[in-house]
Design a protein around this motif. Structure first.
Motif, PDB file in Angstrom:
ATOM      1  N   ARG A 107      49.712  15.749  -9.106  1.00  0.00           N
ATOM      2  CA  ARG A 107      48.686  14.916  -9.746  1.00  0.00           C
ATOM      3  C   ARG A 107      47.877  14.250  -8.659  1.00  0.00           C
ATOM      4  O   ARG A 107      48.459  13.619  -7.801  1.00  0.00           O
ATOM      5  N   PRO A 108      46.564  14.347  -8.676  1.00  0.00           N
ATOM      6  CA  PRO A 108      45.796  15.116  -9.647  1.00  0.00           C
ATOM      7  C   PRO A 108      45.831  16.600  -9.321  1.00  0.00           C
ATOM      8  O   PRO A 108      46.225  16.995  -8.227  1.00  0.00           O
ATOM      9  N   GLY A 109      45.439  17.391 -10.327  1.00  0.00           N
ATOM     10  CA  GLY A 109      45.259  18.813 -10.076  1.00  0.00           C
ATOM     11  C   GLY A 109      46.232  19.713 -10.785  1.00  0.00           C
ATOM     12  O   GLY A 109      46.292  20.921 -10.484  1.00  0.00           O
ATOM     13  N   LYS A 110      46.960  19.189 -11.758  1.00  0.00           N
ATOM     14  CA  LYS A 110      47.977  20.001 -12.451  1.00  0.00           C
ATOM     15  C   LYS A 110      47.447  21.359 -12.917  1.00  0.00           C
ATOM     16  O   LYS A 110      48.157  22.358 -12.781  1.00  0.00           O
ATOM     17  N   PRO A 111      46.224  21.476 -13.431  1.00  0.00           N
ATOM     18  CA  PRO A 111      45.793  22.810 -13.915  1.00  0.00           C
ATOM     19  C   PRO A 111      45.312  23.755 -12.815  1.00  0.00           C
ATOM     20  O   PRO A 111      44.809  24.839 -13.124  1.00  0.00           O
ATOM     21  N   PRO A 160      40.439  21.982 -10.569  1.00  0.00           N
ATOM     22  CA  PRO A 160      40.138  21.236 -11.783  1.00  0.00           C
ATOM     23  C   PRO A 160      38.810  20.499 -11.627  1.00  0.00           C
ATOM     24  O   PRO A 160      38.432  20.103 -10.523  1.00  0.00           O
ATOM     25  N   ASN A 183      37.718  17.503 -12.671  1.00  0.00           N
ATOM     26  CA  ASN A 183      37.651  16.077 -12.367  1.00  0.00           C
ATOM     27  C   ASN A 183      37.411  15.889 -10.869  1.00  0.00           C
ATOM     28  O   ASN A 183      38.132  16.456 -10.045  1.00  0.00           O
ATOM     29  N   SER A 196      40.219  15.131  -8.357  1.00  0.00           N
ATOM     30  CA  SER A 196      41.111  16.285  -8.329  1.00  0.00           C
ATOM     31  C   SER A 196      40.492  17.432  -7.526  1.00  0.00           C
ATOM     32  O   SER A 196      41.155  18.041  -6.671  1.00  0.00           O
ATOM     33  N   SER A 229      41.352  10.481 -12.290  1.00  0.00           N
ATOM     34  CA  SER A 229      40.811  11.527 -11.418  1.00  0.00           C
ATOM     35  C   SER A 229      39.309  11.739 -11.616  1.00  0.00           C
ATOM     36  O   SER A 229      38.727  12.644 -11.043  1.00  0.00           O
TER      37      SER A 229
HETATM   38  O1  MOO Z   1      45.377  15.735 -12.707  1.00  0.00           O
HETATM   39 MO1  MOO Z   1      43.769  16.060 -13.312  1.00  0.00          MO
HETATM   40  O2  MOO Z   1      43.867  16.935 -12.001  1.00  0.00           O
HETATM   41  O3  MOO Z   1      43.686  14.500 -13.948  1.00  0.00           O
HETATM   42  O4  MOO Z   1      42.450  15.361 -12.506  1.00  0.00           O
END
Ligand code: MOO
Ligand SMILES: Nc1nc2c(c(=O)[nH]1)N[C@H]1C(S)=C(S)[C@@H](COP(=O)(O)OP(=O)(O)OC[C@H]3O[C@@H](n4cnc5c(N)ncnc54)[C@H](O)[C@@H]3O)O[C@H]1N2
Length: 401
Positions: free
Chosen positions: A283-287, A303, A305, A308, A371
């Motif tokens: 986190r951030p960046g889960k996807p 991602p 955001n 992120s 994010s």
């Molecule tokens: O984890 Mo997301 O990557 O909220 O920005």
């Protein structure tokens, strides 16, 4: 995005992706070589130093000259840029830093360790004991003998490396060609940063600016294409296909999670690329999505955001770029910093928290609302990587922008 995550941490995910990538092989002799990667070893074209030279301003002596209470005549001068005079028995030669050691000289005594008279010197007592054969003499070839290897293939050309190259007469080293990168941002709501009148549902394209700026800091890559694509399957597919045909790397932002208009993953799949991960415990960046084409080109779906996209471009894209560019030691080696306050929440993910370095060499977390918080992003010096379920002050690795 499938659960559970295919990798437990960012570094193993990066390593798995790295294995599938082709490394640039084309080379060129380059005068604009700072920041690029050496494709040939640097070999010493002469001894370094090229002769025995003095490390100090002082006097070239024989050990037998080292007597107290005797005036020792000065017979000549050895200065940088000229051949040295011969030594005369019982006499010393005045010598300057970098000048060649005269034949027969056994040591150099610093000027401040002598009393300098009109045409002679006297040795002060202390240096008489301290001086040994070879004192203050840099020996021919002691740094590198002629023909020896000074720097390996895969070295990044820093200013320090430029100095070494220049010393051995190398002004246009053979370098790997720069990595060609395409940046594709996505999203119907995203408009050019120069736009003045925006509707409430529109926002400026900060991701393209951030990714381009990050890549511009690194001479080993060029941004060949920077395009914004609407959330439309066909446009995205056409843009990705055109970009991957001419570039080594495509960095995409947005459209990578689970929304109805998130076409990035299927577009990459349609291209026949292998999706090595889509979703990581970060986190951030889960996807985040990392893929490699059949011919070893890199596609990263960051991602959308902005915090992120920026953090993960730094964390994932930069090391892989170094690898593709031919750099030998490409993995990140961030310095460890201690936080002045512990993180507030323990989360079951690798956290990357915006941070600023403090005057004492510690780091403080930059308060961020999530994010999308570009204000916090702009106030940060980088980010600190904190392991899952951890609320201690570290020390933790700090990645600087
Ligand atoms: O984890 Mo997301 O990557 O909220 O920005
Ligand atoms: N059901 C779920 N929804 C979301 C998840 C999830 O796991 N399940 N993950 C969330 C996380 S975490 C992130 S991060 C985002 C990433 O989503 P996308 O990559 O699909 O990004 P978008 O939806 O396109 O945009 C997200 C956000 O960022 C803004 N944006 C996009 N591009 C830009 C740009 N070039 N410059 C500035 N800002 C940009 C966009 O307007 C959105 O506000 O998904 C969550 N959802």
């Amino acid at each position: 995005m499938k659960q559970p995550f295919p990798f437990t941490d960012p570094d193993t995910a990066i390593a798995a992706l790295a294995e599938r990538l082709s490394v640039v092989r084309d080379t060129e002799h380059a005068t604009d070589h700072v920041g690029r990667i050496l494709a040939e070893p640097l070999v010493a074209d002469r001894d370094s130093p090229a002769a025995d030279v003095s490390a100090m301003d002082g006097y070239a002596i024989r050990m037998s000259d080292l007597q107290s209470d005797a005036d020792v005549p000065v017979s000549g001068i050895s200065q940088a840029g000229a051949a040295p005079p011969a030594m005369v028995d019982g006499q010393v030669v005045r010598i300057f830093t970098g000048a060649i050691i005269p034949d027969g000289c056994e040591a150099v005594v610093k000027r401040e360790d002598t009393e300098e008279l009109d045409a002679s010197i006297r040795f002060l007592p202390a240096p008489i004991d301290a001086t040994v054969p070879g004192s203050h003499i840099r020996r021919r070839g002691e740094n590198a003998p002629i023909g020896s290897s000074v720097l390996d293939v895969g070295t990044e050309i820093t200013p320090a490396v430029v100095a070494a190259l220049a010393n051995f007469g190398c002004t246009a080293p053979e370098c790997y060609r720069r990595v060609k990168v395409a940046v594709l941002t996505t999203g119907d709501e995203v408009v050019d940063p120069a736009t003045r009148q925006l509707e409430p549902w529109q926002l400026r394209n900060s991701n393209r600016s951030a990714v381009q700026a990050m890549l511009h800091q690194h001479a080993l890559a060029t941004v060949d294409t920077a395009e914004h694509v609407k959330d439309d399957r066909d446009s995205l597919q056409a843009s990705l296909a055109a970009a991957i045909a001419v570039c080594d790397v495509v960095v995409m932002t947005g459209g990578v999670s689970m929304g109805d208009y998130d076409y990035v993953p299927e577009t990459i799949e349609q291209l026949g690329a292998e999706i090595v991960f889509h979703g990581l415990p970060i986190r951030p960046g889960k996807p985040i999505l990392g893929a490699a084409t059949q011919d070893g080109k890199l596609i990263v779906g960051l991602p959308g955001n902005p915090v992120s996209a920026t953090i993960n471009c730094h964390r994932f894209v930069l090391p892989l770029l170094r690898r593709i560019a031919g750099k030998q030691t490409w993995a990140d080696k961030p310095a460890l910093v201690t936080l002045d306050q512990p993180p507030q929440k323990a989360i079951p993910l690798h956290a990357m928290l915006l941070a600023r370095t403090t005057a004492t060499g510690a780091a403080e977390l930059v308060p961020a609302k999530g994010s999308g918080d570009l204000v916090a992003l702009g106030r940060s010096d980088g980010y600190v990587a904190v392991p899952p379920m951890t609320t201690t002050t570290g020390p933790w690795p700090m990645f600087g922008w």
